[in-house]
Design a protein around this motif. Structure first.
Motif, mmCIF file in Angstrom:
data_model
loop_
_atom_site.group_PDB
_atom_site.id
_atom_site.type_symbol
_atom_site.label_atom_id
_atom_site.label_comp_id
_atom_site.label_asym_id
_atom_site.label_seq_id
_atom_site.Cartn_x
_atom_site.Cartn_y
_atom_site.Cartn_z
ATOM 1 N N TYR A 138 0.707 -1.040 -0.060
ATOM 2 C CA TYR A 138 0.135 0.096 -0.053
ATOM 3 C C TYR A 138 0.966 1.082 -0.282
ATOM 4 O O TYR A 138 1.933 1.383 0.389
ATOM 5 C CB TYR A 138 -0.717 0.110 1.270
ATOM 6 N N GLU A 139 0.299 2.391 -0.528
ATOM 7 C CA GLU A 139 0.850 3.707 -0.593
ATOM 8 C C GLU A 139 0.961 4.239 0.646
ATOM 9 O O GLU A 139 0.451 3.588 1.676
ATOM 10 C CB GLU A 139 0.315 4.608 -1.767
ATOM 11 N N SER A 140 1.802 5.334 0.992
ATOM 12 C CA SER A 140 2.278 5.684 2.205
ATOM 13 C C SER A 140 1.171 6.257 3.074
ATOM 14 O O SER A 140 0.769 5.953 4.205
ATOM 15 C CB SER A 140 3.231 6.816 2.081
ATOM 16 N N TRP A 334 1.551 4.651 13.230
ATOM 17 C CA TRP A 334 2.695 5.537 13.227
ATOM 18 C C TRP A 334 4.016 4.643 12.617
ATOM 19 O O TRP A 334 4.893 5.577 12.272
ATOM 20 C CB TRP A 334 3.015 5.541 14.959
ATOM 21 N N VAL A 335 3.934 3.462 12.843
ATOM 22 C CA VAL A 335 5.187 2.849 12.288
ATOM 23 C C VAL A 335 5.204 3.060 10.668
ATOM 24 O O VAL A 335 6.542 3.363 10.083
ATOM 25 C CB VAL A 335 4.930 1.201 12.405
ATOM 26 N N GLY A 336 4.338 3.136 9.949
ATOM 27 C CA GLY A 336 4.561 3.390 8.350
ATOM 28 C C GLY A 336 4.846 4.660 8.368
ATOM 29 O O GLY A 336 5.673 4.975 7.331
ATOM 30 N N ARG A 337 4.670 5.566 9.162
ATOM 31 C CA ARG A 337 5.359 6.736 8.871
ATOM 32 C C ARG A 337 6.514 7.385 9.488
ATOM 33 O O ARG A 337 7.356 8.057 8.841
ATOM 34 C CB ARG A 337 3.985 7.848 9.777
ATOM 35 N N THR A 404 4.498 13.311 4.442
ATOM 36 C CA THR A 404 5.366 13.709 3.364
ATOM 37 C C THR A 404 6.745 13.530 3.874
ATOM 38 O O THR A 404 7.504 14.323 3.017
ATOM 39 C CB THR A 404 5.061 14.664 2.501
ATOM 40 N N SER A 405 7.016 13.089 4.862
ATOM 41 C CA SER A 405 8.291 12.771 5.754
ATOM 42 C C SER A 405 9.201 11.969 4.708
ATOM 43 O O SER A 405 8.738 11.343 4.240
ATOM 44 C CB SER A 405 8.172 12.545 7.067
ATOM 45 N N GLU A 406 10.326 12.129 4.671
ATOM 46 C CA GLU A 406 11.433 11.349 4.155
ATOM 47 C C GLU A 406 11.408 10.192 4.406
ATOM 48 O O GLU A 406 11.521 9.002 3.479
ATOM 49 C CB GLU A 406 12.992 11.871 4.543
ATOM 50 N N ASN A 407 10.906 9.819 5.654
ATOM 51 C CA ASN A 407 11.072 8.519 6.011
ATOM 52 C C ASN A 407 9.913 7.781 5.626
ATOM 53 O O ASN A 407 9.577 6.436 5.795
ATOM 54 C CB ASN A 407 11.363 8.091 7.575
ATOM 55 N N LYS A 409 8.097 8.058 2.801
ATOM 56 C CA LYS A 409 7.720 8.150 1.063
ATOM 57 C C LYS A 409 7.054 6.692 0.887
ATOM 58 O O LYS A 409 7.400 5.586 1.457
ATOM 59 C CB LYS A 409 8.936 8.333 0.315
ATOM 60 N N PRO A 410 6.339 6.531 -0.047
ATOM 61 C CA PRO A 410 5.778 5.480 -0.641
ATOM 62 C C PRO A 410 6.848 4.505 -0.824
ATOM 63 O O PRO A 410 8.053 4.919 -1.341
ATOM 64 C CB PRO A 410 4.974 5.720 -1.826
ATOM 65 N N VAL A 411 6.758 3.172 -0.865
ATOM 66 C CA VAL A 411 7.795 2.228 -1.122
ATOM 67 C C VAL A 411 8.349 2.459 -2.509
ATOM 68 O O VAL A 411 9.751 2.641 -2.923
ATOM 69 C CB VAL A 411 7.648 0.858 -0.678
ATOM 70 N N GLU A 412 7.516 2.593 -3.521
ATOM 71 C CA GLU A 412 7.779 2.688 -4.889
ATOM 72 C C GLU A 412 8.457 4.214 -5.177
ATOM 73 O O GLU A 412 9.299 4.366 -6.154
ATOM 74 C CB GLU A 412 6.367 2.660 -5.791
ATOM 75 N N GLN A 413 8.035 5.293 -4.403
ATOM 76 C CA GLN A 413 8.700 6.819 -4.521
ATOM 77 C C GLN A 413 10.238 6.555 -4.034
ATOM 78 O O GLN A 413 11.176 7.154 -4.630
ATOM 79 C CB GLN A 413 7.738 7.524 -3.880
ATOM 80 N N ALA A 414 10.333 5.875 -2.906
ATOM 81 C CA ALA A 414 11.752 5.766 -2.332
ATOM 82 C C ALA A 414 12.495 5.134 -3.356
ATOM 83 O O ALA A 414 13.912 5.234 -3.467
ATOM 84 C CB ALA A 414 11.652 4.849 -0.978
ATOM 85 N N GLN A 415 12.101 3.947 -4.162
ATOM 86 C CA GLN A 415 13.164 3.210 -4.912
ATOM 87 C C GLN A 415 13.387 4.118 -6.319
ATOM 88 O O GLN A 415 14.353 4.063 -6.726
ATOM 89 C CB GLN A 415 12.186 1.819 -5.354
ATOM 90 N N ALA A 416 12.241 4.947 -6.864
ATOM 91 C CA ALA A 416 12.525 5.530 -7.820
ATOM 92 C C ALA A 416 13.390 6.631 -7.684
ATOM 93 O O ALA A 416 14.232 6.929 -8.272
ATOM 94 C CB ALA A 416 11.133 6.144 -8.207
ATOM 95 N N SER A 417 13.524 7.227 -6.309
ATOM 96 C CA SER A 417 14.570 7.992 -5.938
ATOM 97 C C SER A 417 15.811 7.581 -5.782
ATOM 98 O O SER A 417 16.706 8.232 -6.211
ATOM 99 C CB SER A 417 14.158 8.948 -4.626
ATOM 100 N N ALA A 418 15.897 6.477 -5.354
ATOM 101 C CA ALA A 418 17.132 5.712 -5.325
ATOM 102 C C ALA A 418 17.765 5.259 -6.626
ATOM 103 O O ALA A 418 19.068 5.238 -6.880
ATOM 104 C CB ALA A 418 17.094 4.536 -4.597
ATOM 105 N N GLY A 419 16.903 5.256 -7.558
ATOM 106 C CA GLY A 419 17.395 4.967 -8.867
ATOM 107 C C GLY A 419 17.788 6.058 -9.770
ATOM 108 O O GLY A 419 18.434 5.939 -10.798
#
Length: 419
Positions: A138-140, A334-337, A404-407, A409-419
């Motif tokens: 699921y998205e963030s 809270w964990v996912g955020r 919208t905190s750095e930690n 981010k949606p999983v897919e967004q974090a991966q895209a940023s890392a790519g």
């Protein structure tokens, strides 16, 4: 990578997310049923083996102990191997342990039954599998919903409280354990055949377990959420397992009557949990968690005075279950955020372990502080109110967590940023 390329590279989470969420929740329900089969039969064990209230409390609490501690490595292993493998393995191990519990329970050997109950606790680790598994689908902004719905799998405690004593009455003690073991085994097979890990896991670098655990324990928020979850989920687990004993000692219910009322308690908390997760998505986890602890403080003290009439203490227990359910959904919202996406399983496993440990000690405290002359658990319930008050104060200090905190981010967004 441009924003257009990042969007095109993001995996499609919509296809399969609901199906996998439902299947994981059903697997959790079965795991929780197996994890809590000792509690509904505690009066039977106490009578057959002439157990003291303290010994009964130890027996009931033992599965909770290992089911809590083992959530830490199981959560980390889920980050490494994925939920499909881990659900299959844990449920596959649990099925023969349910049979072993039935066999040993017929021997009227208390130390041996405690040892088997300890091993049975492995079933409780399904929670640490499902949190990262469902969160990754699921998205963030919907992780609270996902973990809340999955958390509803704790309805397995209600299933256990309601059906286990009835199955024993209808089919016999050993036949009941055979039936439950078969259900667990079939669930393990279905997990292997039907579950699929989130496409967001594709290409994720697998890190060694120990550095991940060290990193998770180094985060302040891990310890903060551990305490909050230990109180709120611990209270739920403790009541779901010890309430049959409580009702038998205070109000003289038989196992079936006590099991029915315990099932109602667990069901109320289960229904409230996804509501708590959804409210955490909408209003933030802090306000939901504070509301939960505030209600728990008041209701614990009201129940501590042990009103005589069921139309009084019944609604009080149900209301407490609702507040605890809201809190479990709120805290895990809270964990996912707060947790980095790649560490959700590890951190979630640690927090889940804290919740399970929170459920381990209250039955022991209740058994140790029970006043048989007055049939009173006043001390134990007062301590619940005290710890809920401490959790309330701590929750005030924890960062609410923005979408919208750095930690976060949606999983897919974090991966895209890392790519």
């Amino acid at each position: 990578m441009s924003s257009v390329e990042a969007a095109s590279a993001a995996p499609n989470l919509k296809q399969g997310q609901l199906r996998n969420l439902i299947l994981a929740t059903l697997a959790s329900t079965v795991g929780f049923w197996a994890w809590t089969i000792v509690g509904p039969l505690s009066k039977r064990y106490a009578g057959d083996m002439s157990l003291t209230p303290g010994q009964t409390a130890i027996l009931v609490a033992m599965p909770i102990f290992v089911g809590s501690i083992a959530r830490v490595p199981v959560g980390a292993l889920t980050d490494k191997y994925g939920g499909r493998v881990m659900f299959t393995v844990i449920l596959g191990i649990t099925a023969p342990l349910v049979l072993l519990t039935g066999l040993v329970g017929q021997l009227n050997n208390f130390p041996l039954l405690v040892a088997v109950a300890f091993l049975l606790g492995i079933a409780g680790t399904v929670f640490a599998i499902g949190i990262p598994f469902c969160s990754a689908w699921y998205e963030s902004h919907r992780k609270g919903f996902a973990t809340g719905v999955f958390g509803a799998g704790m309805v397995g405690t209600a299933v256990s409280a309601f059906f286990t004593p009835r199955l024993v009455a209808a089919t016999g003690y050993m036949a009941t354990h055979i039936i439950i073991a078969a259900i667990v085994a079939v669930s393990a097979l279905l997990c292997w055949l039907l579950l699929r890990d989130s496409p967001a896991r594709a290409g994720r670098k697998v890190e060694p377990m120990m550095p991940k655990l060290k990193q998770a324990f180094s985060l302040k928020v891990t310890w903060q959420l551990c305490f909050l979850y230990a109180v709120v989920f611990g209270a739920f687990v403790a009541f779901s397992n010890y309430l049959p004993t409580y009702l038998a000692n205070v109000y003289e219910y038989d196992p079936t009557g006590a099991g029915t009322r315990t099932a109602g308690f667990a069901l109320a908390a289960v229904i409230a949990r996804p509501i708590g997760g959804t409210l955490a998505d909408t209003f933030g986890p802090k306000i939901v968690t504070l509301t939960s602890f505030g209600g728990t403080i008041v209701l614990a003290m009201l129940v501590a005075f042990q009103p005589d009439a069921e139309h009084v203490y019944g609604p009080l227990f149900l209301a407490m279950a609702v507040f605890l359910g809201l809190g479990t959904g709120g805290v895990f919202g809270w964990v996912g955020r707060a947790a980095p996406a790649k560490d959700v399983g590890t951190i979630g496993g640690i927090i889940a372990a804290a919740g399970g440990l929170g459920g381990y000690f209250p039955p022991l405290v209740m058994g140790a502080t029970y006043n048989p002359d007055n049939r009173s658990y006043f001390v134990g319930l007062t301590l619940l109110a005290v710890f809920a008050a401490l959790a309330f104060l701590l929750a005030l200090m924890v960062r609410n967590g923005g979408k919208t905190s750095e930690n976060d981010k949606p999983v897919e967004q974090a991966q895209a940023s890392a790519g």
